[in-house]
Design a protein around this motif. Structure first.
Motif, PDB file in Angstrom:
ATOM      1  N   ASP A   8      54.033  31.007  41.142  1.00 14.89           N
ATOM      2  CA  ASP A   8      54.309  32.156  40.293  1.00 14.89           C
ATOM      3  C   ASP A   8      53.054  32.568  39.536  1.00 14.89           C
ATOM      4  O   ASP A   8      52.162  31.755  39.268  1.00 14.89           O
ATOM      5  N   TYR A   9      53.006  33.827  39.143  1.00 17.67           N
ATOM      6  CA  TYR A   9      51.872  34.368  38.394  1.00 17.67           C
ATOM      7  C   TYR A   9      51.671  33.594  37.096  1.00 17.67           C
ATOM      8  O   TYR A   9      52.630  33.223  36.422  1.00 17.67           O
ATOM      9  N   ASP A  10      50.423  33.356  36.752  1.00 15.91           N
ATOM     10  CA  ASP A  10      50.055  32.688  35.499  1.00 15.91           C
ATOM     11  C   ASP A  10      49.227  33.666  34.675  1.00 15.91           C
ATOM     12  O   ASP A  10      48.137  34.067  35.094  1.00 15.91           O
ATOM     13  N   TRP A  13      45.317  33.416  34.232  1.00 16.86           N
ATOM     14  CA  TRP A  13      44.357  33.594  35.321  1.00 16.86           C
ATOM     15  C   TRP A  13      43.215  34.562  34.981  1.00 16.86           C
ATOM     16  O   TRP A  13      42.061  34.240  35.230  1.00 16.86           O
ATOM     17  N   SER A  36      45.119  38.115  44.682  1.00 20.71           N
ATOM     18  CA  SER A  36      46.466  38.142  44.109  1.00 20.71           C
ATOM     19  C   SER A  36      46.515  37.721  42.650  1.00 20.71           C
ATOM     20  O   SER A  36      47.353  38.196  41.896  1.00 20.71           O
ATOM     21  N   THR A  37      45.612  36.837  42.220  1.00 20.87           N
ATOM     22  CA  THR A  37      45.641  36.416  40.812  1.00 20.87           C
ATOM     23  C   THR A  37      45.237  37.543  39.878  1.00 20.87           C
ATOM     24  O   THR A  37      45.435  37.442  38.664  1.00 20.87           O
ATOM     25  N   PRO A  40      48.930  41.485  37.870  1.00 16.90           N
ATOM     26  CA  PRO A  40      49.937  40.919  36.980  1.00 16.90           C
ATOM     27  C   PRO A  40      51.303  40.794  37.660  1.00 16.90           C
ATOM     28  O   PRO A  40      51.788  41.726  38.285  1.00 16.90           O
ATOM     29  N   LEU A  42      52.107  38.961  40.263  1.00 15.96           N
ATOM     30  CA  LEU A  42      52.085  38.652  41.685  1.00 15.96           C
ATOM     31  C   LEU A  42      51.915  37.151  41.919  1.00 15.96           C
ATOM     32  O   LEU A  42      51.002  36.530  41.380  1.00 15.96           O
ATOM     33  N   ALA A  43      52.787  36.587  42.726  1.00  8.98           N
ATOM     34  CA  ALA A  43      52.647  35.184  43.122  1.00  8.98           C
ATOM     35  C   ALA A  43      51.348  35.022  43.897  1.00  8.98           C
ATOM     36  O   ALA A  43      50.920  35.933  44.609  1.00  8.98           O
ATOM     37  N   ALA A  44      50.717  33.852  43.757  1.00  6.74           N
ATOM     38  CA  ALA A  44      49.410  33.662  44.381  1.00  6.74           C
ATOM     39  C   ALA A  44      49.114  32.182  44.562  1.00  6.74           C
ATOM     40  O   ALA A  44      49.749  31.331  43.955  1.00  6.74           O
ATOM     41  N   ALA A 127      54.205  39.563  47.696  1.00  3.89           N
ATOM     42  CA  ALA A 127      54.553  38.213  47.225  1.00  3.89           C
ATOM     43  C   ALA A 127      55.582  37.569  48.152  1.00  3.89           C
ATOM     44  O   ALA A 127      55.457  36.384  48.503  1.00  3.89           O
TER      45      ALA A 127
END
Length: 163
Positions: A8-10, A13, A36-37, A40, A42-44, A127
Motif C-alpha cells: 500500500d502507498y506510504d 515516500w 509508483s511511489t 499519492p 498508488l500501491a507500489a 495498482a
C-alpha cells in the motif's frame, strides 16, 4: 531471485530522497520523484524511483562518479542514455536514474506519472494490475515488468492526446 512485493502507498515516500540533492550539488538541473511511489495513493514496490537530470551531458561522467561514491550500486546505461543505480535503505530502496537534460525516457516517465496523478481511476487500475502481476509472477521479474508494458504504453498514448 527475490519475490515481487507490492505494498500500500506510504505517505512518507516523497520525503525519503531529500538527501539526494546534496549528493550531486551543482551537477543537478532537477530531481524528479517518478514511478509508483510518486503517485499519492498508488500501491507500489517499496523502492523510490528518482530521475536525476544533469545540467548537461558534459557533466555526466563526474555525476556518475559522485553517485557511485555515495554507496549506490552502479548498473550502467539501460540503453536510454540513463545510467541506473540502486541502494537499499531501512526497509525500502532507491532506484536512481541519471540522465542529461534532453532525455526522452525521462520526459515519458514524467508524462506517465502526471497522468496517473491527474486520473485516479487509471492509477487504481494500474495498482490492481501490479498486484495481480506480482501474485502471478512469483519471482519472475520479466513476467511482472512485461505484464505492465501494454498498460504503460496506453497510458502514455492517452497522456499525449491530452496535451
Amino acid at each position: 531471485m527475490r519475490a515481487i512485493n507490492v505494498v500500500d502507498y506510504d505517505p512518507s515516500w516523497p520525503r525519503l530522497f531529500a538527501d539526494i540533492s546534496t549528493l550531486l550539488g551543482s551537477f543537478v538541473l532537477s530531481i524528479d520523484h517518478i514511478g509508483s511511489t510518486s503517485v499519492p495513493g498508488l500501491a507500489a514496490k517499496p523502492k523510490i524511483d528518482l530521475n536525476v537530470v544533469a545540467i548537461s551531458d558534459d557533466v555526466l561522467p563526474a555525476a556518475i562518479d559522485a553517485v557511485s561514491a555515495a554507496d549506490f550500486v552502479f548498473h550502467g546505461d539501460r540503453g536510454e542514455k540513463r545510467w541506473a543505480f540502486t541502494r537499499d535503505h531501512h526497509g525500502y530502496g532507491f532506484k536512481l536514474y541519471l540522465c542529461g537534460p534532453a532525455n526522452r525516457a525521462h520526459r515519458e516517465r514524467l508524462l506517465f506519472r502526471d497522468y496517473l496523478r491527474d486520473h485516479p481511476q487509471r492509477a487504481t487500475a494500474y495498482a490492481e494490475l501490479k498486484r495481480r502481476l506480482a501474485a502471478e509472477a512469483g519471482n519472475d521479474w520479466d513476467f511482472y515488468t512485461g505484464g505492465k508494458t501494454a498498460f504503460v504504453s496506453e497510458t502514455l498514448r492517452l497522456a499525449r492526446l491530452r496535451r
